[in-house]
Design an enzyme around this catalytic site. Structure first.
Site, PDB file in Angstrom:
ATOM      1  N   ASN A 104     -13.584   1.361   5.208  1.00 35.24           N
ATOM      2  CA  ASN A 104     -13.368   0.610   3.969  1.00 35.24           C
ATOM      3  C   ASN A 104     -13.403  -0.887   4.220  1.00 35.24           C
ATOM      4  O   ASN A 104     -13.020  -1.356   5.284  1.00 35.24           O
ATOM      5  CB  ASN A 104     -12.024   0.992   3.343  1.00 35.24           C
ATOM      6  CG  ASN A 104     -11.980   2.461   2.977  1.00 35.24           C
ATOM      7  OD1 ASN A 104     -13.011   3.123   2.968  1.00 35.24           O
ATOM      8  ND2 ASN A 104     -10.801   2.978   2.696  1.00 35.24           N
ATOM      9  N   VAL A 105     -13.820  -1.613   3.180  1.00 33.80           N
ATOM     10  CA  VAL A 105     -13.936  -3.070   3.298  1.00 33.80           C
ATOM     11  C   VAL A 105     -12.859  -3.755   2.455  1.00 33.80           C
ATOM     12  O   VAL A 105     -12.904  -4.954   2.246  1.00 33.80           O
ATOM     13  CB  VAL A 105     -15.349  -3.536   2.847  1.00 33.80           C
ATOM     14  CG1 VAL A 105     -16.432  -2.937   3.735  1.00 33.80           C
ATOM     15  CG2 VAL A 105     -15.638  -3.204   1.376  1.00 33.80           C
ATOM     16  N   HIS A 121     -17.084  -1.227   8.783  1.00 37.60           N
ATOM     17  CA  HIS A 121     -18.094  -1.676   7.817  1.00 37.60           C
ATOM     18  C   HIS A 121     -17.797  -3.072   7.273  1.00 37.60           C
ATOM     19  O   HIS A 121     -18.298  -3.444   6.216  1.00 37.60           O
ATOM     20  CB  HIS A 121     -18.237  -0.655   6.676  1.00 37.60           C
ATOM     21  CG  HIS A 121     -18.870   0.634   7.125  1.00 37.60           C
ATOM     22  ND1 HIS A 121     -18.841   1.805   6.404  1.00 37.60           N
ATOM     23  CD2 HIS A 121     -19.577   0.926   8.249  1.00 37.60           C
ATOM     24  CE1 HIS A 121     -19.482   2.759   7.055  1.00 37.60           C
ATOM     25  NE2 HIS A 121     -19.934   2.266   8.189  1.00 37.60           N
ATOM     26  N   CYS A 129     -22.630 -17.789   5.911  1.00 37.63           N
ATOM     27  CA  CYS A 129     -23.971 -18.310   5.613  1.00 37.63           C
ATOM     28  C   CYS A 129     -24.960 -17.643   6.566  1.00 37.63           C
ATOM     29  O   CYS A 129     -24.722 -17.609   7.779  1.00 37.63           O
ATOM     30  CB  CYS A 129     -23.968 -19.826   5.800  1.00 37.63           C
ATOM     31  SG  CYS A 129     -25.633 -20.506   5.810  1.00 37.63           S
ATOM     32  N   CYS A 132     -26.452 -20.974   8.957  1.00 34.52           N
ATOM     33  CA  CYS A 132     -25.615 -21.687   9.947  1.00 34.52           C
ATOM     34  C   CYS A 132     -24.386 -20.888  10.359  1.00 34.52           C
ATOM     35  O   CYS A 132     -23.634 -21.317  11.226  1.00 34.52           O
ATOM     36  CB  CYS A 132     -25.212 -23.058   9.416  1.00 34.52           C
ATOM     37  SG  CYS A 132     -23.957 -22.978   8.115  1.00 34.52           S
ATOM     38  N   GLY A 190      -9.757  11.070   3.667  1.00 36.08           N
ATOM     39  CA  GLY A 190     -10.506  10.544   2.519  1.00 36.08           C
ATOM     40  C   GLY A 190     -11.907  10.072   2.850  1.00 36.08           C
ATOM     41  O   GLY A 190     -12.348   9.040   2.363  1.00 36.08           O
ATOM     42  N   THR A 191     -12.585  10.838   3.675  1.00 30.02           N
ATOM     43  CA  THR A 191     -13.972  10.459   3.977  1.00 30.02           C
ATOM     44  C   THR A 191     -14.863  11.685   3.951  1.00 30.02           C
ATOM     45  O   THR A 191     -14.452  12.768   4.388  1.00 30.02           O
ATOM     46  CB  THR A 191     -14.089   9.736   5.348  1.00 30.02           C
ATOM     47  OG1 THR A 191     -15.474   9.465   5.601  1.00 30.02           O
ATOM     48  CG2 THR A 191     -13.518  10.532   6.505  1.00 30.02           C
TER      49      THR A 191
HETATM   50  P1  OAD Z   1     -17.263   8.848   0.253  1.00 29.77           P
HETATM   51  O1  OAD Z   1     -17.278   8.380  -1.158  1.00 29.77           O
HETATM   52  O2  OAD Z   1     -18.521   9.343   0.857  1.00 29.77           O
HETATM   53  O3  OAD Z   1     -16.170  10.003   0.422  1.00 29.77           O
HETATM   54  C1  OAD Z   1     -14.904   9.877  -0.109  1.00 29.77           C
HETATM   55  C2  OAD Z   1     -14.138  11.123   0.284  1.00 29.77           C
HETATM   56  O4  OAD Z   1     -12.806  10.968  -0.169  1.00 29.77           O
HETATM   57  C3  OAD Z   1     -14.662  12.426  -0.331  1.00 29.77           C
HETATM   58  O5  OAD Z   1     -14.756  13.408   0.697  1.00 29.77           O
HETATM   59  C4  OAD Z   1     -13.600  12.792  -1.357  1.00 29.77           C
HETATM   60  O6  OAD Z   1     -13.459  14.212  -1.496  1.00 29.77           O
HETATM   61  C5  OAD Z   1     -12.358  12.186  -0.758  1.00 29.77           C
HETATM   62  N1  OAD Z   1     -11.291  11.806  -1.692  1.00 29.77           N
HETATM   63  C6  OAD Z   1     -11.392  11.306  -2.952  1.00 29.77           C
HETATM   64  N2  OAD Z   1     -10.182  11.019  -3.467  1.00 29.77           N
HETATM   65  C7  OAD Z   1      -9.273  11.339  -2.504  1.00 29.77           C
HETATM   66  C8  OAD Z   1      -7.852  11.275  -2.420  1.00 29.77           C
HETATM   67  N3  OAD Z   1      -7.093  10.810  -3.423  1.00 29.77           N
HETATM   68  N4  OAD Z   1      -7.262  11.690  -1.270  1.00 29.77           N
HETATM   69  C9  OAD Z   1      -8.002  12.179  -0.235  1.00 29.77           C
HETATM   70  N5  OAD Z   1      -9.338  12.269  -0.265  1.00 29.77           N
HETATM   71  C10 OAD Z   1      -9.976  11.847  -1.370  1.00 29.77           C
HETATM   72  O7  OAD Z   1     -16.643   7.628   1.094  1.00 29.77           O
HETATM   73  P2  OAD Z   1     -16.773   7.348   2.661  1.00 29.77           P
HETATM   74  O8  OAD Z   1     -16.711   8.596   3.444  1.00 29.77           O
HETATM   75  O9  OAD Z   1     -15.798   6.279   2.961  1.00 29.77           O
HETATM   76  O10 OAD Z   1     -20.795   2.544   3.632  1.00 29.77           O
HETATM   77  O11 OAD Z   1     -18.233   6.751   2.744  1.00 29.77           O
HETATM   78  C11 OAD Z   1     -18.700   6.263   3.968  1.00 29.77           C
HETATM   79  C12 OAD Z   1     -19.583   5.064   3.741  1.00 29.77           C
HETATM   80  O12 OAD Z   1     -20.589   5.382   2.785  1.00 29.77           O
HETATM   81  C13 OAD Z   1     -18.882   3.873   3.117  1.00 29.77           C
HETATM   82  O13 OAD Z   1     -18.180   3.088   4.058  1.00 29.77           O
HETATM   83  C14 OAD Z   1     -20.028   3.098   2.544  1.00 29.77           C
HETATM   84  C15 OAD Z   1     -20.762   4.243   1.891  1.00 29.77           C
HETATM   85  O14 OAD Z   1     -22.109   4.045   1.647  1.00 29.77           O
HETATM   86  C16 OAD Z   1     -21.432   1.378   3.503  1.00 29.77           C
HETATM   87  O15 OAD Z   1     -21.386   0.703   2.489  1.00 29.77           O
HETATM   88  C17 OAD Z   1     -22.200   0.995   4.736  1.00 29.77           C
END
Ligand code: OAD
Length: 254
Positions: A104-105, A121, A129, A132, A190-191
């Site tokens: 997360n950012v 990320h 910039c 520079c 949560g990923t």
């Molecule tokens: P995703 O949106 O791919 O996945 C979010 C996950 O969180 C899913 O598996 C959901 O089921 C779960 N989820 C949702 N609500 C929740 C809750 N309240 N408690 C627990 N789990 C929950 O997000 P990321 O895996 O973070 O990259 O995505 C990875 C990367 O893809 C991001 O960092 C971003 C994106 O494109 C860049 O921008 C480079």
């Protein structure tokens, strides 16, 4: 002995663990009102990553990409850390080495009080910039002011986030691998764990013998690799695990 819903293996690990890693994604911040990327209301269902999260898109359409990041900045500035972020930060009171490796950012782990955080990320509050490399952090959000801002040198200013096709910050990734490799427990929270190379981190932990616990609202591609998956909202599940930790630690003192 009191009843608990967690497996004995996890409870035993919590007794002896010293090094804990939390590998987090957008789902940990969902309950703070920050949209996730995939799933039902995911950002990438409505918008195309190649038009927004990509360096060439930024060069082609600088104002649009900049405004999208200003919009997301507004969301994360107004958001507050939720009980999931706060529980992770509180783990620091019970274990000697707690590391957060996040995709997360949004800065919410830091605002919750976590100390050791690797942001794979980048961070939406930082900008630089492209010519520079001067930093422009915490830029104000003025909704009447449209379009990208320019550096004193005339260069374009971009958010310090990792776009598709870009390298991860190498130091942060190496440190994350090191911490995953020596972790006793790795929580995957949560990923969707589908974006590499970040998604290698839990596998590094697994190969090194760490105990893998997934926390997600639904099964993911990672579930079959986890020792234990807990399906529920991170803001509810993590405080429950923390309260088990508190019980374990207080019974050890007696
Ligand atoms: P995703 O949106 O791919 O996945 C979010 C996950 O969180 C899913 O598996 C959901 O089921 C779960 N989820 C949702 N609500 C929740 C809750 N309240 N408690 C627990 N789990 C929950 O997000 P990321 O895996 O973070 O990259 O995505 C990875 C990367 O893809 C991001 O960092 C971003 C994106 O494109 C860049 O921008 C480079």
């Amino acid at each position: 002995m009191s009843e608990t819903k967690f497996p004995k293996e996890l409870l035993d690990k919590l007794v002896t663990a010293e090094n804990i890693v939390f590998f987090t994604g957008a789902g940990i911040s969902a309950e703070s009102g920050v949209p996730t990327f995939r799933g039902k209301d995911g950002i990438w269902n409505k918008l195309k990553p190649e038009e927004l999260a990509n360096f060439n898109a930024f060069l082609r359409n600088t104002d649009m990409v900049w405004e999208w990041y200003q919009y997301r900045r507004k969301i994360v500035r107004e958001a507050q850390p939720n009980p999931g972020h706060l529980a992770i930060a509180e783990f620091q009171n019970y274990f000697p080495n707690v590391t957060v490796v996040t995709q997360n950012v949004d800065n919410l782990h830091k605002r919750a009080g976590s100390k050791k955080i690797y942001e794979l990320h980048g961070n939406i509050e930082r900008n630089f910039c492209i010519d520079c490399k001067k930093w422009y952090n915490d830029v104000p959000i003025d909704e009447n002011k449209k379009g990208a801002i320019k550096c004193d040198c005339g260069g374009l200013i971009r958010p310090d986030v990792v776009w598709f096709g870009e390298y991860l910050p190498q130091d942060e990734f190496k440190q994350s691998e090191w911490e995953a490799g020596r972790s006793d427990i790795c929580f995957v929270v949560g990923t969707s764990a589908v974006v590499y190379p970040a998604a290698y981190i839990p596998f590094t932990a697994l190969q090194a013998g760490s105990y893998l616990v997934e926390v997600n609202i639904e099964p993911t591609d990672f579930s079959s690799h986890a020792h234990y998956s807990y399906f529920g909202e991170a803001g509810k599940v993590l405080p429950e695990i923390l309260s088990e930790v508190k019980k374990i630690k207080s019974s050890k003192k007696q």
